[in-house]
Design a protein around this motif. Structure first.
Motif, PDB file in Angstrom:
ATOM      1  N   CYS A 163       0.856  -1.186   0.000  1.00  0.00           N
ATOM      2  CA  CYS A 163       0.000   0.000   0.000  1.00  0.00           C
ATOM      3  C   CYS A 163       0.896   1.242   0.000  1.00  0.00           C
ATOM      4  O   CYS A 163       1.906   1.270   0.709  1.00  0.00           O
ATOM      5  N   CYS A 167       0.261   4.969   7.163  1.00  0.00           N
ATOM      6  CA  CYS A 167      -0.419   4.965   8.471  1.00  0.00           C
ATOM      7  C   CYS A 167       0.504   4.376   9.546  1.00  0.00           C
ATOM      8  O   CYS A 167       1.055   3.279   9.380  1.00  0.00           O
ATOM      9  N   CYS A 170       0.088   0.731  11.034  1.00  0.00           N
ATOM     10  CA  CYS A 170      -0.161  -0.350  10.062  1.00  0.00           C
ATOM     11  C   CYS A 170       1.083  -1.220   9.850  1.00  0.00           C
ATOM     12  O   CYS A 170       2.181  -0.708   9.646  1.00  0.00           O
TER      13      CYS A 170
HETATM   14  S1  SF4 Z   1      -3.851   1.244   7.131  1.00  0.00           S
HETATM   15 FE1  SF4 Z   1      -2.113   0.382   5.983  1.00  0.00          FE
HETATM   16  S2  SF4 Z   1      -3.052  -0.603   4.221  1.00  0.00           S
HETATM   17 FE2  SF4 Z   1      -4.577   0.828   5.052  1.00  0.00          FE
HETATM   18  S3  SF4 Z   1      -4.250   2.759   3.947  1.00  0.00           S
HETATM   19 FE3  SF4 Z   1      -2.992   2.870   5.793  1.00  0.00          FE
HETATM   20  S4  SF4 Z   1      -0.952   2.139   5.162  1.00  0.00           S
HETATM   21 FE4  SF4 Z   1      -2.448   1.470   3.611  1.00  0.00          FE
END
Ligand code: SF4
Length: 522
Positions: A163, A167, A170
């Motif tokens: 991704c 975040c 994550c």
């Molecule tokens: S939580 Fe992880 S997978 Fe979801 S948008 Fe944020 S970085 Fe991407």
């Protein structure tokens, strides 16, 4: 939360989704290795299974760790060598040093080394893949043939890994990287064809970390998917997860609608812009999230969403703000959890630097395994933990109150535009058992407290938007699990609050282990 046990029972299934990782690994093994799959979500692992196998292969995610370790011990006690891999091994390989073979990384890059070592007679070893580099354009079609179709609510495929976002909490970006890699369009169509040839019809979930992470490649897949579906009279309907910026792209939303997508999971996390900035979820800032969600409903896809309580910047008003926000968006199924510092994440690194991580923060106890809702705040919080738990409980209380849930369903139905997608579900689609009036009666018989609000919503939607009705009833069927589950979570949160207040513990945590294993014979 995701075991959806009571909902599965109505549909005659045992578990919502297939163990896609294990059947992908099985497909990567030599063709002359005989594989037996034991999915611990749907059946028991027996001594006879272990005795049959030359090599036991197991693995899972963080929440499955206690069970995975127990299986390793059990197989070794019966004299069977064990190879372990998967997401949790990638995060914390040292936990698994007791296994005979430890595979750290995405299987595509290193499974051949394990096979070669085994064939050369080695019976111990550690294999490490280079991070973020597995070439998934060479991943074979998963071994769908190892599954018992009737056990699952839906099937899954994977188009991409990784991704582009950042975040803080994550672990996806730590495990799979920030440059999403995709399979080829031909690969995905071959996987769907394999499912089709197997006789599967119905819901297929794209389990990507962020389905729109690589928009360029996705834009080429979706028209092919549409054509493939048309040629076969729409045997599948799709769901996936994606970041909220999907709402900025009308062409992409239209292409997903055309390719028969009906649901998207979105990580919303918090209504508080300050918290979003702190967690580095920039894609959710500077936008009206409720308007984005409503726009997606206009393309005939409903949203389920994740929310998190426990961020550093939260204020006393956070609980009510989250409730108001959830009501405004009309999202029926909200996964609300407590912030949990997962191993290897930016969050964990920051908290470690600040000296705020709890001892044993990454050691999941057996009784906690599998429960993302009652775990959490495995660090010193900025706000008093008691206040966070009280807010969390208030949100759960409201979100899963039958009247509030039914109210959101009614309002969702007004916005969910299914007007030009009124085709029937294909014959054999498991969801036929969940989306009809029989299901409504079963739900009302099982949970008398929902009778009045759910029936009112059912009648309203039947009159005003019959094209949306089956999805509204399916979401009601999810409540069969979510309603009682939320009560269990609330009582566990009460227990934690009582503990903080110095009162005696009332009961032990209920656990819901989610387990999968695969056995091999070479
Ligand atoms: S939580 Fe992880 S997978 Fe979801 S948008 Fe944020 S970085 Fe991407």
């Amino acid at each position: 939360m995701w075991s959806l046990k009571a909902t599965c029972t109505v549909a005659g299934a045992r578990y919502p989704q297939i163990p896609l990782g294990l059947i992908t690994v099985a497909a990567l093994l030599p063709a002359d290795w005989e594989c037996r799959l034991v999915d611990r979500n749907t059946g028991e692992l027996t001594d006879a299974d272990l005795d049959w196998a030359d090599l036991v292969m197991t693995g899972g995610m963080n929440v499955q760790r206690p069970d995975c370790l127990a299986v390793i011990a059990r197989a070794q006690a019966r004299g069977r060598p064990v190879a372990v891999g998967g997401a949790d091994v990638m995060s914390e390989p040292d936990v698994y040093v007791g296994a005979d073979f430890v595979v750290v990384g995405e299987a595509e890059g290193i499974i051949d080394q394990l096979v070669a070592a085994w064939n050369a007679g080695e019976r111990r070893g550690t294999f490490r893949a280079k991070k973020f580099s597995a070439d998934i354009t060479r991943t074979p079609v998963p071994r769908f043939d190892l599954l018992r179709q009737a056990d699952y609510l839906h099937y899954s495929v994977q188009f991409s890994r990784g991704c582009p976002f950042t975040c803080e909490f994550c672990d996806i970006i730590e495990l799979y990287g920030r440059v999403p890699r995709t399979k080829t369009n031909d690969q995905i169509l071959a996987e769907l064809q394999a499912l089709y040839d197997h006789g599967y019809r119905g819901h297929v979930d794209f389990v990507d970390d962020n389905f729109i992470g690589n928009k360029k490649n996705l834009r080429t897949l979706l028209p092919r998917l549409k054509a493939w579906l048309e040629e076969r009279d729409y045997p599948f309907e799709f769901s996936t997860e994606a970041s909220i910026n999907i709402a900025d792209d009308d062409d992409l939303l239209q292409a997903m609608k055309d390719a028969n997508f009906f649901a998207i999971f979105v990580g919303i996390e918090s209504p508080d812009p300050e918290a979003l900035v702190q967690m580095k979820k920039k894609q959710n800032t500077r936008r009206n999230i409720a308007e984005c969600i409503h726009k997606i409903y206009g393309y005939g896809m409903f949203i389920t969403a994740g929310f998190i309580v426990g961020f550093d910047t939260e204020k006393v008003s956070m609980g009510q703000a989250m409730i108001d926000f959830i009501e405004e968006t009309n999202i029926p199924v909200c996964i609300v959890g407590l912030l949990y510092a997962l191993p290897g994440t930016q969050l964990t690194r920051r908290l470690a630097k600040e000296g705020r991580l709890h001892n044993g923060h990454d050691l999941m106890k057996v009784e906690q395994a599998g429960d993302q809702c009652t775990l959490g705040c495995n660090f010193d919080t900025k706000r008093p933990l008691r206040d966070i738990l009280v807010d969390y409980k208030a949100v759960l209380d409201h979100v899963f109150c039958p009247t509030a849930y039914a109210g959101r369903l009614s309002r969702l139905a007004v916005m969910l535009d299914r007007s030009d997608r009124c085709r029937d579900l294909p014959v054999g689609d498991m969801r036929k058992r969940l989306g009809g009036i029989d299901s409504v009666h079963k739900i009302m018989r099982t949970l008398p407290e929902v009778r009045e609000p759910f029936w009112k919503t059912f009648v309203e939607v039947a009159k005003t938007n019959p094209g949306a009705l089956r999805y509204i009833v399916m979401l009601m069927a999810l409540y069969l699990h979510l309603g009682p589950f939320s009560k269990r979570v609330i009582s566990e949160i009460d227990r934690r609050i009582a503990e903080l207040d110095g009162m005696p513990l009332v009961r032990a945590t209920e656990s819901s282990l989610e387990r999968v294993q695969v056995l091999l014979r070479t």
